[in-house]
Design a protein around this motif. Structure first.
Motif, PDB file in Angstrom:
ATOM      1  N   ARG A 166       3.355   7.143   4.669  1.00  0.00           N
ATOM      2  CA  ARG A 166       3.048   7.617   6.017  1.00  0.00           C
ATOM      3  C   ARG A 166       4.098   7.143   7.019  1.00  0.00           C
ATOM      4  O   ARG A 166       4.486   7.885   7.932  1.00  0.00           O
ATOM      5  N   VAL A 167       4.572   5.901   6.851  1.00  0.00           N
ATOM      6  CA  VAL A 167       5.628   5.386   7.732  1.00  0.00           C
ATOM      7  C   VAL A 167       6.904   6.210   7.570  1.00  0.00           C
ATOM      8  O   VAL A 167       7.544   6.593   8.560  1.00  0.00           O
TER       9      VAL A 167
ATOM     10  N   LYS B 283       0.041   6.970  -9.903  1.00  0.00           N
ATOM     11  CA  LYS B 283       0.073   5.513 -10.033  1.00  0.00           C
ATOM     12  C   LYS B 283      -0.916   4.883  -9.066  1.00  0.00           C
ATOM     13  O   LYS B 283      -1.279   5.484  -8.044  1.00  0.00           O
ATOM     14  N   PRO B 284      -1.385   3.652  -9.373  1.00  0.00           N
ATOM     15  CA  PRO B 284      -2.306   2.962  -8.463  1.00  0.00           C
ATOM     16  C   PRO B 284      -1.647   2.706  -7.110  1.00  0.00           C
ATOM     17  O   PRO B 284      -0.440   2.438  -7.041  1.00  0.00           O
ATOM     18  N   VAL B 285      -2.432   2.770  -6.025  1.00  0.00           N
ATOM     19  CA  VAL B 285      -1.854   2.619  -4.690  1.00  0.00           C
ATOM     20  C   VAL B 285      -1.267   1.227  -4.473  1.00  0.00           C
ATOM     21  O   VAL B 285      -0.345   1.054  -3.677  1.00  0.00           O
TER      22      VAL B 285
ATOM     23  N   VAL C 281      11.491   5.261  -4.058  1.00  0.00           N
ATOM     24  CA  VAL C 281      10.374   5.143  -4.992  1.00  0.00           C
ATOM     25  C   VAL C 281       9.375   4.131  -4.443  1.00  0.00           C
ATOM     26  O   VAL C 281       8.209   4.431  -4.207  1.00  0.00           O
ATOM     27  N   GLU C 282       9.823   2.899  -4.202  1.00  0.00           N
ATOM     28  CA  GLU C 282       8.985   1.867  -3.589  1.00  0.00           C
ATOM     29  C   GLU C 282       9.859   0.692  -3.185  1.00  0.00           C
ATOM     30  O   GLU C 282      11.031   0.608  -3.568  1.00  0.00           O
TER      31      GLU C 282
ATOM     32  N   ASP D 244       0.865  -1.185   0.000  1.00  0.00           N
ATOM     33  CA  ASP D 244       0.000   0.000   0.000  1.00  0.00           C
ATOM     34  C   ASP D 244       0.900   1.232   0.000  1.00  0.00           C
ATOM     35  O   ASP D 244       1.496   1.592   1.014  1.00  0.00           O
ATOM     36  N   LYS D 245       1.005   1.891  -1.152  1.00  0.00           N
ATOM     37  CA  LYS D 245       1.971   2.982  -1.292  1.00  0.00           C
ATOM     38  C   LYS D 245       1.717   4.145  -0.331  1.00  0.00           C
ATOM     39  O   LYS D 245       2.664   4.679   0.259  1.00  0.00           O
ATOM     40  N   PRO D 246       0.469   4.595  -0.132  1.00  0.00           N
ATOM     41  CA  PRO D 246       0.260   5.649   0.873  1.00  0.00           C
ATOM     42  C   PRO D 246       0.669   5.216   2.272  1.00  0.00           C
ATOM     43  O   PRO D 246       1.218   6.016   3.039  1.00  0.00           O
TER      44      PRO D 246
END
Length: 393
Positions: free
Chosen positions: A110-111, A145-147, A266-267, A104-106
């Motif tokens: 947040r972390v 981009k999609p979450v 980025v991810e 979950d990208k959001p």
């Protein structure tokens, strides 16, 4: 005696590795993705959705008869189901809440924000009004981009309001992020009791063909060509990131941009990287990330003490021929004889319809090379790409 291991979304080469390492695979696969080659290699195959409510009760019953050591997967969409299985059966593996944070990208942003790490402007968006508010605050360009997206699918660089036409449908959740400049790297890591061992740093090359996605990865190089100061900074940055996120054990694949303001995340993913990155790491260090992942799940992996020093350089380049029906294809057998070529693999043949390169599955194959330096390996890949003939019409 073989250890019983649950493999979600296994491919034939993964099942083969599991057997070679002394594991007996129990395969779970979506029915529409079933492969005869996988089924023949497995004593037990369960064809059902990972989300089927009957899955875990069935596995609990099987576990009571022949205990499993763990569930594991290298498929992104299977990581959360895999963690749910391990949690339900009391088996070791990456904790569910941690996997959910990476998927979950959001949640991941947040972390990082709470830890004051890798500051990036972002917002969860669902409507055109949400995006307009982000654009007004941040300005153009930015990334949308999609979450819970996978790979480069549906990732967009929004340069103006025109780029948003027909994108937001109100049904999907998206994340808007500031555009990060600079080269992009990915880092292959394995963690042992909170100690993070970096096995490879890769420089990524995106698609430059206007017919296709500009976010599709088409080449990788290990070790990433960078000066010693940047190498040290990237390693320290990744270790700090994994600490903030809370990763203690197992594989991780993290993508970052080295911007004009320093490195930015980025991810990340709680698995080894795709695109044969495990081959690039194996060729340059001798460590096989796929074997390590399976051994970790089996409880037989011995911790590494320090980052391995790469020997030579390895590169992979993917073929993205012009779209159309493939009329002529030749050169692969001759080009395999070029010194330094490790493998040339094609997933197309004469008569295949080549699609625009929008996602990984649209690529026509790859060339993998190893040489004394990463620059030489890159040059070998470029030579093969230029000489291999794909004629479409």
């Amino acid at each position: 005696m073989a250890s019983d291991i649950i493999l979600l979304g296994a491919r034939p080469f993964i099942c083969e590795r599991a057997w070679q390492l002394g594991a007996r695979p129990f395969v779970i696969q979506h029915p529409e993705r079933s492969e005869d080659a996988v089924n023949r290699q497995s004593d037990r195959v369960l064809l059902m959705s990972y989300e089927d409510p009957a899955l875990i009760p069935m596995l609990k019953a099987a576990h009571a008869l022949t205990p499993f050591v763990s569930a594991v997967s290298i498929a992104e969409e299977a990581l959360i189901p895999c963690a749910r299985i391990n949690q339900a059966l009391g088996l070791p593996g990456t904790p569910l809440d941690l996997v959910e944070k990476t998927r979950d990208k959001p949640a991941m942003r947040r972390v990082l924000d709470a830890g004051g790490f890798s500051p990036v402007q972002w917002a969860a968006v669902k409507t055109p009004a949400d995006v307009a508010a982000f654009a007004e605050q941040r300005g153009y360009p930015f990334i949308l981009k999609p979450v819970d997206g996978v790979g480069s699918i549906d990732v967009r660089l929004v340069r103006s309001a025109r780029d948003l036409e027909g994108v937001l449908n109100g049904k999907s959740s998206w994340i808007a992020e500031e555009y990060l400049d600079g080269p992009e790297y990915s880092v292959e890591c394995f963690s042992f009791s909170g100690r993070h061992i970096i096995l490879g740093i890769n420089e990524e090359t995106k698609n430059s063909d206007p017919i296709g996605s500009e976010f599709l990865e088409v080449a990788h190089q290990v070790p990433a060509p960078m000066n010693p100061d940047r190498d040290r900074e990237v390693r320290a940055f990744i270790r700090g990131f994994l600490d903030v996120l809370g990763i203690k054990e197992g594989p991780s694949h993290t993508e970052l941009k080295f911007t004009s303001r320093g490195p930015r995340i980025v991810e990340t993913h709680t698995r080894l990287g795709g695109d044969r990155l495990w081959d690039l790491v194996r060729l340059t260090t001798g460590y096989d990330l796929l074997d390590m992942t399976l051994q970790w799940a089996m409880g037989t992996l011995k911790p590494l003490e320090a980052d391995p020093v790469p020997r030579g350089g390895a590169a992979i380049q993917y073929f993205t021929p012009p779209p159309g029906k493939l009329k002529r294809l030749h050169g692969m057998h001759a080009l395999r004889r070029i010194p330094g070529v490790v493998d040339i693999s094609l997933v197309v043949d004469v008569g295949t319809t080549i699609r625009p390169a929008m996602k990984s599955e649209d690529r026509a194959g790859y060339v993998l090379a190893y040489a004394e330096t990463v620059q030489q390996a890159q040059a070998i890949c470029r030579e093969v790409t230029q000489r291999l003939v794909f004629e479409t019409a």
